[in-house]
Design a protein around this motif. Structure first.
Motif, mmCIF file in Angstrom:
data_model
loop_
_atom_site.group_PDB
_atom_site.id
_atom_site.type_symbol
_atom_site.label_atom_id
_atom_site.label_comp_id
_atom_site.label_asym_id
_atom_site.label_seq_id
_atom_site.Cartn_x
_atom_site.Cartn_y
_atom_site.Cartn_z
ATOM 1 N N UNK A 68 -41.624 87.823 29.592
ATOM 2 C CA UNK A 68 -41.321 87.778 28.165
ATOM 3 C C UNK A 68 -41.604 86.372 27.656
ATOM 4 N N UNK A 69 -42.559 86.252 26.757
ATOM 5 C CA UNK A 69 -42.979 84.928 26.299
ATOM 6 C C UNK A 69 -41.973 84.357 25.301
ATOM 7 N N UNK A 70 -41.170 83.403 25.774
ATOM 8 C CA UNK A 70 -40.123 82.813 24.935
ATOM 9 C C UNK A 70 -40.551 81.402 24.538
ATOM 10 N N UNK A 74 -35.789 75.950 23.991
ATOM 11 C CA UNK A 74 -35.033 74.703 23.890
ATOM 12 C C UNK A 74 -33.738 74.915 23.107
ATOM 13 N N UNK A 75 -33.673 75.990 22.304
ATOM 14 C CA UNK A 75 -32.461 76.278 21.535
ATOM 15 C C UNK A 75 -31.245 76.399 22.461
ATOM 16 N N UNK A 116 -30.453 86.632 20.885
ATOM 17 C CA UNK A 116 -31.881 86.580 20.577
ATOM 18 C C UNK A 116 -32.584 87.788 21.182
ATOM 19 N N UNK A 117 -32.170 88.134 22.380
ATOM 20 C CA UNK A 117 -32.859 89.210 23.084
ATOM 21 C C UNK A 117 -32.686 90.561 22.416
ATOM 22 N N UNK A 118 -31.474 90.853 21.990
ATOM 23 C CA UNK A 118 -31.162 92.204 21.526
ATOM 24 C C UNK A 118 -32.127 92.737 20.464
ATOM 25 N N UNK A 119 -32.354 91.997 19.370
ATOM 26 C CA UNK A 119 -33.227 92.598 18.359
ATOM 27 C C UNK A 119 -34.713 92.520 18.694
ATOM 28 N N UNK A 131 -41.345 85.227 17.303
ATOM 29 C CA UNK A 131 -39.951 85.413 16.894
ATOM 30 C C UNK A 131 -39.040 84.439 17.632
ATOM 31 N N UNK A 132 -39.290 84.251 18.914
ATOM 32 C CA UNK A 132 -38.453 83.313 19.660
ATOM 33 C C UNK A 132 -38.677 81.896 19.147
#
Lengths: 368, 257, 307
Positions: A68-70, A74-75, A116-119, A131-132
């Protein structure tokens, strides 16, 4: 050669123990070697390298294992750092102990990861990336602006005067004396960070060789087939986000205590990109590769920083080009050159080494 | 053993936009049989498969599996209920070894979570060992044990088909659904596949077979259903199906002769 | 002065610029499936080159429109060369490489361009020379400057030209064929390498124009300006449905409107809790919202789970 020695170690238990002992000794002596030859500024860099290794390993779970490209990773580092800053600084007048804050930072970052993952789980690769990335920016912008009407983050000025890391009355901010030895502060931080980095390496290796780790890789390889095998891809992906984020939270807390100061500037998109580069350039999905990537990309810009000015003076007799710009320029070039010559990363896992998209056999192509 | 229905499809309908891929398809698969689903290209076989395995939501009708109404809402739940599948275009985890591919198949029947993985306690170790053992057995079972450590994508085409079947069997299915397993195989490989499928059935697993190779289907299946333009036009034992005028027409008197 | 109308006008101007930049992202993505991370820097290079030329010619006594035209040509030429070079050096060798490899080289190119610009033009902000005859017009109680009118008109013209090019010319057909299925296009006699190069060159030319527009509109340019702009434009492209030309235009305009309306009204919505300093957040919130409910963008093709 490297692989040869590793191979022989696997067969010879005694050699393995000796090698581990030597390695441990080298790691223990390392800060003294660096400190006495290169000085304290390099020791600080080494300490940072440890933090980046933790970050890279956390992101590797999301990008390297689960695919999964995140780009906003850094957040989570920021969440851990700010939590520490808020709970152990004069800002709110709180001074909670580290054994409470660091786990809390891991948990909160993990929660953010799930948030972050859920939606975003339904999104495909590039959409997920953007989106990330947006999520990372949102977190940063909030940190920048949550100083009014209620001052939570102190805005762009950031929070300073953060308590140094201390355990049981021992603070790492001052030299420690252990059994007659004096361990300077930077060295003490090194040992703490090393220990935690090793712990994270350990956890990552255990995860990789488990039912969960296999499920992550299966999703990366073919999500539909993974579902058909009974993997609840939604939960397993969320787990990847959460685990990866919690590593980031730990590293963030340590960063805040080490640095004594946090501001939104430390958590911009470039930092996310940097960690991603460590993972991909080192060798996605391969733990030793990712560690190597973390070390290289921490040290390389610093080498350029230290080299850019003096080398110019030596050659031209004066500084012609802005050393800061020059060092980043060289760094960018290095990224390009390395990827051109080693597209799968410097140290890819054996299973991915030959993975070139066009070459993969056609029967594995998608689409029914 | 044979007799009771394992799967009953009642009036399954599925359309994509205006195209009706399946119209009122009803069929029943009995426990322990090898059931063939054939039909010309685009007849809706794979669509039926995807509905059965939870990849598509049916627009009408219901599925009864092992006595319970199947809420085929998600593929991983279908696997949990005991429906395993292979894909028409093989879908393996290409960069995992053959062994690991089969181990992933055990996912749905095992439980270790993050904590177990990190602590590596005795229960997790036992489970992990059992997964490995079972995967080895299955690789032997489909005759590719010697390729256990090779990457799935480096396997030959026929071996990839076998690996996919092993992975599906690893989920302990009651029903094994094979989507054109003989596609692209030569005569010897097809013969091997026939033996494998018969073996699977004799181990008590019901098999649903979609196949283009009519000879294989007729020789192997206990009963056969024929789909044409999304409708079931015939369902019976092979000898009867072969003589059905509607079936012959659907195939234009081609390969059924 | 009517704030609503004013924000709509500002949004349209901003949106036109986003749309031009978004086109560059979307064309490259449509053809190669690649996020050209460095595209924002190309915009910055365009702005810097244009500004330099304008500064050089400002005292020459040439008519203003000639100065602007020369600046535009120079900026476009430089950007086209840069775009071409990026593709040849950083992307072409990696076409068969793992998917993330070109993303990293793209990031590398972005860093290189940014710092190259810092070396050439310094760290300081550059002011746009006041050579443009700025006149203000009243529309429905709001103000629009002649520069803003020109930005919207030129952007619209360029986008229409691009759509015509893609829909009605041989080159456009080849581009569409390549984005549909590169190997088949190649079998049909399309020179894919040439098409991809051209795509980069066209996108870069649009970026150069956008760069000049941004610096004219905000009267300022600096080496770091490409980054956020690129990010927003990419967001716009995704918003509209990446790979889709009309989507990029729609996404760009929408994003511009959302941002400027959002910045104008966020204080009212939140009772003063959040101020206009949150402007940059809208882009991302909208993006996340759209993607969650319509994962393929506003007018992107619906992509099934299996694709």
């Amino acid at each position: 050669m490297m692989t040869l020695t590793l191979e022989s170690l696997r067969h010879d238990k005694r050699a393995a123990i000796i090698a581990t002992a030597l390695m441990g000794l080298a790691l223990a002596a390392f800060p003294f070697m660096v400190g006495s030859t290169l000085g304290n500024s390099w020791l600080r860099i080494i300490d940072f390298a440890m933090l980046y290794i933790m970050l890279a390993l956390g992101l590797n779970i999301v990008v390297g294992f689960a695919g999964l490209l995140d780009m906003g990773y850094i957040a989570f580092y920021a969440v851990g750092a700010y939590l520490y800053a808020l709970l152990a600084s004069p800002h709110f007048g709180l001074h909670l102990p580290i054994w409470l804050i660091i786990p809390a930072g891991a948990a909160l970052a993990g929660l953010f990861g799930a948030l972050l993952g859920a939606p975003t789980l339904r999104l495909r690769g590039d959409y997920l990336a953007i989106v990330t990335l947006g999520f990372g920016e949102i977190v940063r912008i909030f940190m920048n602006n949550l100083n009014s009407p209620v001052n939570i983050t102190n805005g762009p000025q950031g929070i300073s005067g953060i308590d140094p890391i201390q355990m049981g009355g021992i603070t790492l901010a001052k030299p420690l004396s252990v059994l007659g030895f004096t361990v300077p502060s930077l060295h003490a931080y090194y040992y703490l960070f090393l220990a935690l980095a090793l712990f994270i390496v350990f956890v990552t290796i255990r995860l990789e060789n488990s039912r969960i780790g296999r499920a992550w890789v299966a999703i990366r390889e073919d999500e539909v087939a993974a579902k058909a095998c009974g993997i609840n891809t939604r939960n397993i992906k969320l787990l990847a986000f959460t685990m990866g984020a919690s590593f980031g939270g730990v590293a963030g807390g340590l960063f805040a205590g080490f640095q004594g100061f946090v501001s939104p500037e430390s958590f911009n998109l470039m930092e996310s990109v940097m960690v991603l580069c460590m993972v991909v350039l080192g060798g996605m999905g391969n733990i030793p590769g990712v560690i190597l990537g973390g070390v290289l990309l921490t040290i390389l810009p610093e080498i350029f920083r230290h080299g850019a000015g003096p080398v110019q003076t030596a050659i031209f007799g004066k500084i012609l080009l802005d050393p800061e710009a020059l060092r980043m320029l060289l760094f960018g070039l290095a990224l390009i050159v390395v990827m051109l010559y080693r597209p799968a990363g410097i140290w890819p896992s054996t299973t991915r080494r030959r993975e070139f998209r066009g070459e993969s056999s056609d029967v594995l192509k998608e689409g029914e | 053993m044979m007799g009771a229905n394992l799967l009953e499809a009642r009036n399954i309908a599925k359309h994509f936009g205006g195209v009706k891929a399946l119209t009122d398809v009803s069929l029943s698969i009995r426990k322990g049989e090898i059931y063939g689903l054939i039909g010309p290209n685009g007849a809706g076989k794979t669509t039926f498969f995807n509905v059965l395995t939870g990849l598509y939501h049916p627009d009408g009708g219901e599925l009864i599996f092992a006595g319970d109404k199947l809420k085929a809402s998600a593929p991983h739940l279908a696997a949990k209920c005991g429906i395993a599948r292979t894909f028409q275009n093989i879908r393996l985890f290409g960069n995992m070894s053959a062994m690991e591919n089969v181990m992933v198949g055990r996912h749905v029947r095992t439980h270790a979570g993050v904590i177990g993985a990190v602590l590596h306690d005795s229960r997790t170790r036992r489970e992990e060992a059992a997964i490995r053992r079972r995967a080895e057995e299955l690789l032997h079972y489909v005759n590719i044990a010697d390729r256990a450590d090779d990457l799935a994508r480096h396997l030959s085409y026929g071996d990839q088909r076998r690996l996919e079947i092993a992975r599906a069997l690893a989920t302990d299915p009651k029903l094994l659904a094979l989507d054109e397993p003989a596609a692209g195989m030569n005569g010897t490989e097809t013969e091997g596949l026939r033996t494998l499928i018969e073996g699977i059935r004799s181990d008590g697993i019901t098999v649903l077979l979609i196949e283009h190779d009519v000879k294989l289907v007729m020789g192997l299946c206990d009963r056969v259903a024929v789909l044409d333009y999304g409708e079931k036009i015939c369902e019976d034992v092979p000898s009867v199906v072969q003589k059905d005028p509607k079936v012959i027409e659907a195939y234009l008197g081609g390969s059924l002769a | 002065m009517d704030i609503f109308i004013q924000q709509i006008i500002n949004g349209l101007v901003l949106g036109s610029i986003y749309a031009l930049v978004a086109l560059g992202y979307t064309m490259v993505y449509g053809i190669m499936g690649l996020i050209n991370f460095a595209h924002g820097e190309v915009v910055m290079i365009g702005a810097m080159v244009a500004l330099t030329v304008i500064k050089l010619l400002a005292g020459s006594g040439l008519p203003v429109y000639i100065v602007i035209l020369v600046a535009l040509i120079a900026a476009s030429a430089v950007c086209m060369a840069v775009g071409y070079a990026i593709e040849r050096i950083a992307y072409r060798p990696l076409r068969r490489a793992p998917k993330l490899a070109p993303l990293i080289t793209a990031i590398g190119v972005s860093i290189v361009l940014q710092n190259l610009a810092m070396l050439v033009w310094g760290r300081n902000y550059h002011a746009f020379p006041p050579i443009l005859p700025v006149s203000e017009h009243e529309i429905l109680g709001a103000t629009i400057t002649s520069v803003q009118v020109a930005i919207v008109l030129i952007a619209a013209l360029l986008m229409a030209a691009l759509i015509a090019l893609i829909d009605h010319t041989r080159l456009g057909r080849a581009m569409r064929a390549t984005s549909e299925n590169p190997p088949i296009a190649q079998l049909m006699g399309v020179n894919i390498n040439q098409i991809i190069s051209l795509t980069f060159v066209i996108g870069s030319a649009l970026a150069a124009v956008a760069g000049l527009m941004v610096s004219a509109n905000y009267s300022i340019a600096h080496y770091y300006m490409g980054f956020m702009l690129g990010l927003k434009a990419f967001t716009a492209a995704v918003l509209g449905g990446i790979g889709n030309i009309a989507g990029a235009v729609l996404g760009g305009i929408l994003l511009g409107l959302i941002e400027s309306l959002g910045a104008g009204y966020i204080g009212d919505f939140t009772g003063g809790f959040l101020g206009s300093n949150y402007q940059d957040i809208f882009a991302f919130f909208v993006l996340i919202g759209v993607l969650v409910f319509r994962p393929s963008g506003l007018i992107g093709e619906k992509v099934s789970e299996r694709a």
